[in-house]
Design an enzyme around this catalytic site. Structure first.
Site, PDB file in Angstrom:
ATOM      1  N   ASP A  71       0.814  -1.216   0.000  1.00  0.00           N
ATOM      2  CA  ASP A  71       0.000   0.000   0.000  1.00  0.00           C
ATOM      3  C   ASP A  71       0.848   1.267   0.000  1.00  0.00           C
ATOM      4  O   ASP A  71       2.063   1.220   0.182  1.00  0.00           O
ATOM      5  CB  ASP A  71      -0.964   0.002   1.201  1.00  0.00           C
ATOM      6  CG  ASP A  71      -0.271  -0.375   2.520  1.00  0.00           C
ATOM      7  OD1 ASP A  71       0.973  -0.367   2.559  1.00  0.00           O
ATOM      8  OD2 ASP A  71      -0.969  -0.644   3.499  1.00  0.00           O
ATOM      9  N   ASN A 140      -7.468  -2.848  14.456  1.00  0.00           N
ATOM     10  CA  ASN A 140      -8.842  -3.111  14.026  1.00  0.00           C
ATOM     11  C   ASN A 140      -8.921  -4.286  13.038  1.00  0.00           C
ATOM     12  O   ASN A 140      -9.957  -4.511  12.427  1.00  0.00           O
ATOM     13  CB  ASN A 140      -9.453  -1.852  13.395  1.00  0.00           C
ATOM     14  CG  ASN A 140      -8.715  -1.404  12.132  1.00  0.00           C
ATOM     15  OD1 ASN A 140      -7.729  -2.020  11.725  1.00  0.00           O
ATOM     16  ND2 ASN A 140      -9.195  -0.344  11.512  1.00  0.00           N
ATOM     17  N   HIS A 142      -7.172  -4.636  10.232  1.00  0.00           N
ATOM     18  CA  HIS A 142      -6.889  -4.366   8.817  1.00  0.00           C
ATOM     19  C   HIS A 142      -5.581  -5.020   8.400  1.00  0.00           C
ATOM     20  O   HIS A 142      -4.683  -5.225   9.221  1.00  0.00           O
ATOM     21  CB  HIS A 142      -6.911  -2.861   8.509  1.00  0.00           C
ATOM     22  CG  HIS A 142      -5.716  -2.081   8.950  1.00  0.00           C
ATOM     23  ND1 HIS A 142      -5.735  -0.722   9.103  1.00  0.00           N
ATOM     24  CD2 HIS A 142      -4.440  -2.457   9.272  1.00  0.00           C
ATOM     25  CE1 HIS A 142      -4.552  -0.298   9.472  1.00  0.00           C
ATOM     26  NE2 HIS A 142      -3.745  -1.327   9.603  1.00  0.00           N
ATOM     27  N   GLU A 147      -9.587  -1.841   5.334  1.00  0.00           N
ATOM     28  CA  GLU A 147     -10.207  -1.488   6.607  1.00  0.00           C
ATOM     29  C   GLU A 147     -11.523  -2.236   6.803  1.00  0.00           C
ATOM     30  O   GLU A 147     -12.179  -2.609   5.823  1.00  0.00           O
ATOM     31  CB  GLU A 147     -10.496   0.021   6.618  1.00  0.00           C
ATOM     32  CG  GLU A 147      -9.259   0.908   6.479  1.00  0.00           C
ATOM     33  CD  GLU A 147      -8.517   1.080   7.792  1.00  0.00           C
ATOM     34  OE1 GLU A 147      -8.418   0.137   8.588  1.00  0.00           O
ATOM     35  OE2 GLU A 147      -8.006   2.192   8.027  1.00  0.00           O
TER      36      GLU A 147
HETATM   37  P1  PGA Z   1       2.341  -1.506  12.771  1.00  0.00           P
HETATM   38  O1  PGA Z   1       1.201  -1.367  11.680  1.00  0.00           O
HETATM   39  O2  PGA Z   1       3.218  -2.627  12.324  1.00  0.00           O
HETATM   40  O3  PGA Z   1       3.059  -0.194  12.743  1.00  0.00           O
HETATM   41  O4  PGA Z   1       1.665  -1.798  14.068  1.00  0.00           O
HETATM   42  C1  PGA Z   1       0.570  -2.493  11.199  1.00  0.00           C
HETATM   43  C2  PGA Z   1      -0.600  -2.119  10.348  1.00  0.00           C
HETATM   44  O5  PGA Z   1      -1.271  -1.103  10.653  1.00  0.00           O
HETATM   45  O6  PGA Z   1      -0.890  -2.846   9.391  1.00  0.00           O
END
Ligand code: PGA
Length: 254
Positions: A71, A140, A142, A147
């Site tokens: 992404d 959450n 995702h 999302e």
């Molecule tokens: P993080 O993010 O590794 O910084 O916790 C993971 C994500 O939001 O996919």
């Protein structure tokens, strides 16, 4: 789904790097290029650190490797310190001998974003999709920027960040209003097209989502990562912090 518990970030780096290096070696022996699906965020940093260390040691050669990132934010300049282009360059790409033409990150500043997402999916398809996709996870549920919602993207597409994700990612920005609200992300089918998927969950703060994933109650677009249960070769890697805290939640429920 396979579950692997690692002691700490160092062991996480080793475990995932072993998988990455094995795939690169096997593909190169077959005279083919390994196609890696890569992730940004705090979670995969120990993996990139370990891969760079192995590269410097002469243990792995990335010249014939192709990468696709999950992404990128929309309308954030590529050179911004918070863009995923910058993240990948600083944490991985600039430190290895990969051919830059084989590095793919969605262009969130493309003039025609619809065209960009279609092209990204097409290039992935032409490359035979990912031999391996590595993933972090949001609180959450995702993955990438897929999302929670009624519908999830199937192919690479344009998505809107939830307030929860904007808040979580604001830790890197000076002001929460600076966090982009839109992004390009691989879709769920794009991710599930990978031959092998490794989902990493680290830290106590991820205990709720870790518990959800470990319970394997079912599949719901409310927690997009649960769709990964459909994949025949999914490994869930948790560090002890996330695993133990998640087990406490699970045990308190029975
Ligand atoms: P993080 O993010 O590794 O910084 O916790 C993971 C994500 O939001 O996919």
């Amino acid at each position: 789904m396979k579950i692997k518990v690692v002691k700490d970030k160092k062991e996480l780096g080793n475990f995932v790097s072993d998988i990455v290096c094995k795939i690169i070696k096997e593909k190169n022996e077959e005279g083919e290029k390994a196609v890696l699906g890569l992730a940004t965020g705090t979670t995969p940093i120990p993996v990139y650190e370990e891969l760079v260390r192995r590269y410097n040691n002469g243990d792995v050669d990335f010249f014939n490797t192709v990468t696709f990132n999950l992404d990128e934010y929309i309308n954030l300049p590529q050179e911004d310190k918070n863009s995923y282009h910058t993240f990948m360059n600083e944490n991985f790409i600039e430190h290895i001998n990969i051919n830059k033409n084989n590095v793919h990150i969605p262009d969130g500043n493309a003039e025609d974003l619809e065209e960009e997402v279609k092209n990204y999916e097409r290039i992935l398809q032409d490359s035979g999709y990912q031999d391996l996709q590595i993933l972090g996870i949001g609180h959450n549920g995702h993955i990438g920027f897929n999302e929670p919602g009624e519908f999830l993207l199937a192919d690479t597409g344009i998505t809107h960040l939830t307030n929860e994700t904007i808040k979580a990612n604001s830790r890197f920005f000076e002001n929460i209003n600076d966090v982009p609200k839109d992004a390009i992300t691989m879709g769920m089918r794009t991710i599930l097209n990978a031959d092998k998927i490794v989902l990493m969950i680290t830290g106590e703060s991820k205990k709720e989502i870790a518990a959800k994933m470990l319970k394997q109650e079912g599949i719901t677009s409310k927690y997009p990562a649960t769709l990964l249960y459909l994949h025949p070769d999914l490994t869930l890697v948790l560090d002890e912090e996330a695993y133990n805290a998640a087990q406490e939640i699970i045990n308190s429920e029975v």
